[in-house]
Design an enzyme around this catalytic site. Structure first.
Site, PDB file in Angstrom:
ATOM      1  N   SER A   1      81.372  25.911  28.723  1.00 39.61           N
ATOM      2  CA  SER A   1      81.257  24.542  28.468  1.00 39.61           C
ATOM      3  C   SER A   1      79.992  24.042  27.962  1.00 39.61           C
ATOM      4  O   SER A   1      79.537  24.324  26.937  1.00 39.61           O
ATOM      5  CB  SER A   1      82.118  23.692  29.501  1.00 39.61           C
TER       6      SER A   1
ATOM      7  N   ASP B   1      93.217  24.128  26.693  1.00 42.70           N
ATOM      8  CA  ASP B   1      91.968  23.716  27.183  1.00 42.70           C
ATOM      9  C   ASP B   1      91.849  22.101  27.136  1.00 42.70           C
ATOM     10  O   ASP B   1      92.060  21.664  25.781  1.00 42.70           O
ATOM     11  CB  ASP B   1      90.581  24.348  26.484  1.00 42.70           C
TER      12      ASP B   1
ATOM     13  N   HIS C   1      90.626  24.972  31.060  1.00 42.05           N
ATOM     14  CA  HIS C   1      89.130  24.923  30.862  1.00 42.05           C
ATOM     15  C   HIS C   1      88.302  25.801  31.622  1.00 42.05           C
ATOM     16  O   HIS C   1      87.314  26.152  31.157  1.00 42.05           O
ATOM     17  CB  HIS C   1      88.707  23.491  30.758  1.00 42.05           C
TER      18      HIS C   1
END
Length: 370
Positions: free
Chosen positions: A231, A317, A356
């Site tokens: 991320s 995601d 995610h």
């Protein structure tokens, strides 16, 4: 005589039973008007309650609308607010854990360190050894763990995303998976996160990562060192690897999990951004990010990276849209800097539900990493 008395009695009873004459002021007429008056009063009260409820609701709507309109101006005037929203370092999840004790999170083969990249900056570090060293690691001190980096096992430097700490649940589960696959895992909290001391910034986060990488290389000898970013950590990872390549000390590979192209595109595409259709969105929200010195330009960095690249992204995601990871791959795959290195993109289907941060659950991960 008896008949007379009986007639008088009957007349008296008839007179008693007969209704009394009604006049304008009599109570009977007044009582007949009471139900209508009560109904009118009740109706007025009901209308009053409805009006009061609508007035309060309208007041709340106006207040929320005022806040909604005021926030963009507040962010524009105070860019530090937007920086806080990018880093989310003030969100410490899970709460009430002692980062000095990784064993409380089930990491019995992990040691906690503290390193000092710069003056007045201290960062907390966890080092998890490979599964083959679990038994030997019990009860050992920091010196033993540092020496263990020189064993014949590859090392992964893990750079986590925004919010939370190095003790986040999904992060801990990934450490366990990578450790079981035979990797040393070294991770840390950037300055301003967890129990690390300092103020967060993109430059500072990148420098912290560089310091930890050099610390690992000084102890790992010729063992392979891989960098894994997740991320927001992918932005730190590409910043770091670009610097390493420029000084001709690249890592053995770069792994990007749920990456974006750059922070502006991520902010514009973020599904939680309720202002994306707000007039002047870029000027109000994206320009303050740039003003704060936050770019995390993965799309630019990959043009200067010369090592193998693996991108992992789940199609479902909800935080970093899948199309941004695919776009980054297309940029890297056509970059001249990767012409002598392997660039791979591995998607995970929506049906798997990895979203995610749950790619570590994939049974294919060991094969992918090999």
């Amino acid at each position: 005589m008896r008949k007379r008395n009986e007639s008088v009695t009957v007349e008296h009873e008839r007179a008693a039973a007969a209704p009394a004459p009604l006049d304008k002021g009599c109570s009977l007429r007044h009582s007949l008007r009471l139900p209508a008056a009560a109904a009118a009063t009740g109706m007025k009260r009901q209308l009053g309650r409805r009006y009061g409820l609508w007035f309060r609701l309208r007041k709340l709507i106006i207040w929320l609308l005022g806040v909604y309109i005021a926030i963009p101006f507040l962010v524009k005037l105070c860019p530090a607010i937007q920086a806080k929203l990018v880093f989310l370092n003030f969100v410490r999840v899970p709460y009430f854990i002692d980062l000095k004790r990784p064993q409380d999170q089930g990491l019995n083969h992990t040691c906690n360190y503290y390193l000092q990249p710069e003056e007045d900056v201290t960062i907390g570090v966890w080092h998890t050894v490979p599964a083959a060293l679990w038994k030997n690691a019990r009860g050992k001190d920091q010196l033993w763990f540092e020496d263990a980096l020189g064993s014949s096992h590859p090392v992964i430097l893990y750079l986590h995303g925004n919010a939370g700490t190095r003790g986040g649940d999904h992060r801990v589960e990934l450490y366990k998976v990578l450790s079981s696959l035979g990797y040393h895992v070294v991770t840390f909290d950037y300055r301003g996160w967890g129990d690390s001391i300092g103020s967060p910034s993109e430059r500072g986060m990148t420098y912290d990562a560089l310091h930890v990488f050099d610390w690992i290389k000084a102890r790992s000898g010729d063992n392979p060192v891989y960098i894994w970013g997740h991320s927001l950590g992918t932005g730190v990872a590409t910043n770091l690897v670009r610097r390493l390549c420029e000084r001709e000390t690249p890592p053995d590979a770069l792994i990007l999990e749920s990456p974006f192209t750059n922070i502006r595109e991520e902010a514009r595409s973020h599904p939680f951004s309720i202002y994306r259709y707000f007039p002047g969105f870029d000027w109000f929200f994206l320009d303050p990010i740039t003003t704060s010195g936050i770019k995390f330009a993965n799309d630019e960095n990959v043009k200067y990276i010369s090592c193998s690249l693996l991108i992992l992204h789940a199609e479902d995601d909800p935080v970093v849209p899948f199309h941004l990871g695919k776009k980054l791959y297309n940029i890297a795959a056509t970059s001249r800097s990767f012409r002598d290195y392997k660039v791979q993109f591995v998607p995970f289907h929506t049906d798997l539900g990895y979203r995610h941060k749950y790619i570590y659950r994939s049974p294919e991960l060991p094969r992918i990493l090999r």
